[in-house]
Design an enzyme around this catalytic site. Sequence first.
Site, short mmCIF file in Angstrom:
data_model
loop_
_atom_site.label_atom_id
_atom_site.label_comp_id
_atom_site.label_asym_id
_atom_site.label_seq_id
_atom_site.Cartn_x
_atom_site.Cartn_y
_atom_site.Cartn_z
N HIS A 114 0.83 -1.20 0.00
CA HIS A 114 0.00 0.00 0.00
C HIS A 114 0.87 1.26 0.00
O HIS A 114 0.62 2.19 -0.77
CB HIS A 114 -0.90 -0.02 1.24
CG HIS A 114 -1.64 1.26 1.48
ND1 HIS A 114 -2.92 1.48 1.04
CD2 HIS A 114 -1.27 2.39 2.12
CE1 HIS A 114 -3.32 2.69 1.40
NE2 HIS A 114 -2.33 3.26 2.06
N GLU A 115 1.88 1.27 0.84
CA GLU A 115 2.74 2.46 0.95
C GLU A 115 3.58 2.65 -0.31
O GLU A 115 3.77 3.78 -0.79
CB GLU A 115 3.63 2.36 2.19
CG GLU A 115 2.87 2.31 3.51
CD GLU A 115 1.94 3.49 3.71
OE1 GLU A 115 2.24 4.59 3.20
OE2 GLU A 115 0.91 3.33 4.39
N HIS A 147 1.62 4.34 -3.04
CA HIS A 147 1.57 5.80 -2.97
C HIS A 147 2.71 6.42 -3.77
O HIS A 147 2.53 7.40 -4.49
CB HIS A 147 1.66 6.27 -1.51
CG HIS A 147 0.38 6.20 -0.75
ND1 HIS A 147 -0.78 6.80 -1.18
CD2 HIS A 147 0.09 5.62 0.44
CE1 HIS A 147 -1.74 6.58 -0.29
NE2 HIS A 147 -1.24 5.87 0.70
N GLU A 189 -5.96 7.02 -0.89
CA GLU A 189 -5.86 5.86 -0.01
C GLU A 189 -6.50 4.63 -0.64
O GLU A 189 -5.93 3.53 -0.62
CB GLU A 189 -6.51 6.15 1.35
CG GLU A 189 -5.76 7.17 2.19
CD GLU A 189 -4.35 6.71 2.53
OE1 GLU A 189 -4.12 5.50 2.71
OE2 GLU A 189 -3.46 7.57 2.63
#
Length: 261
Positions: free
Chosen positions: A128-129, A132, A191
């Site tokens: 997920h990070e 980004h 997100e």
Amino acid sequence: MKEFILGIGRLLPCLALLLACQTVPVTGRRGLMLVSVAQEREMGEKSYRETLAKSKLSTDEKAVAMVRRVGKKLADASGRSDFGWEFNLIVEDKTINAWCLPGGKVAVYTGLLPVAKDEAGLAVVMGHEIAHALARHGAERMSQEMVAQSGAAVLSVALAKQAPQSQDLYQRAYATGVGVGALLPFSRAHESEADHIGLMLMAKAGYDPDAAVNFWRRMSTATGGSGGGLQKYLSTHPSNGDRIRQIQAWVPEARAAAGVQ
């Protein structure tokens, strides 16, 4: 007049989108980008070095090795050999978090490990990070704020002849319209987009995407629930319930992307 002012806040990002856009991988969304890749990575490198210098890095060889093993698999799956990938474990047992700065500079906090439980759980958050950074969400957020600040400056000039009370009213109306109407929803979109891209990434790296559902259920318990109402609306993150439902819908796509049934 209020409607006109709020309209400015909505119109400026649209105009900017016509001038500087990029396509986000996986989702294909077009995003505003006024910050160069070089600028973004320079800021990321500087912030990463500053953070590591003031942090206590873990000496737990097994835990550090797991973070770097998961990180390498995700980095390989991303196809971004141009990133200067780094993975470090910071000792903060009460911090259930991780992050990735532009250029692939990743930090994981020790507080995340008990919730992650294993490599697959860790891959959920790290994927997920990393997503980004792949989608350049930080640069896009900066670009949105640059447009909003420009709009505020234009509004100040337009209201120069108004009474002070009117100027204050309209400025606050503009700030609310831009903040709640544009910037926060984009953050929630970022997100959700990072969840989507991260799920594809972890599946390509060889991890079961179903692990993401289980992880966010554990995270919901660890952080005390999902929230609702106004708190949910103004949050920059989707509620854990919404997040889980979205991820469940994306799991078949992730399996297909990884060539797994």
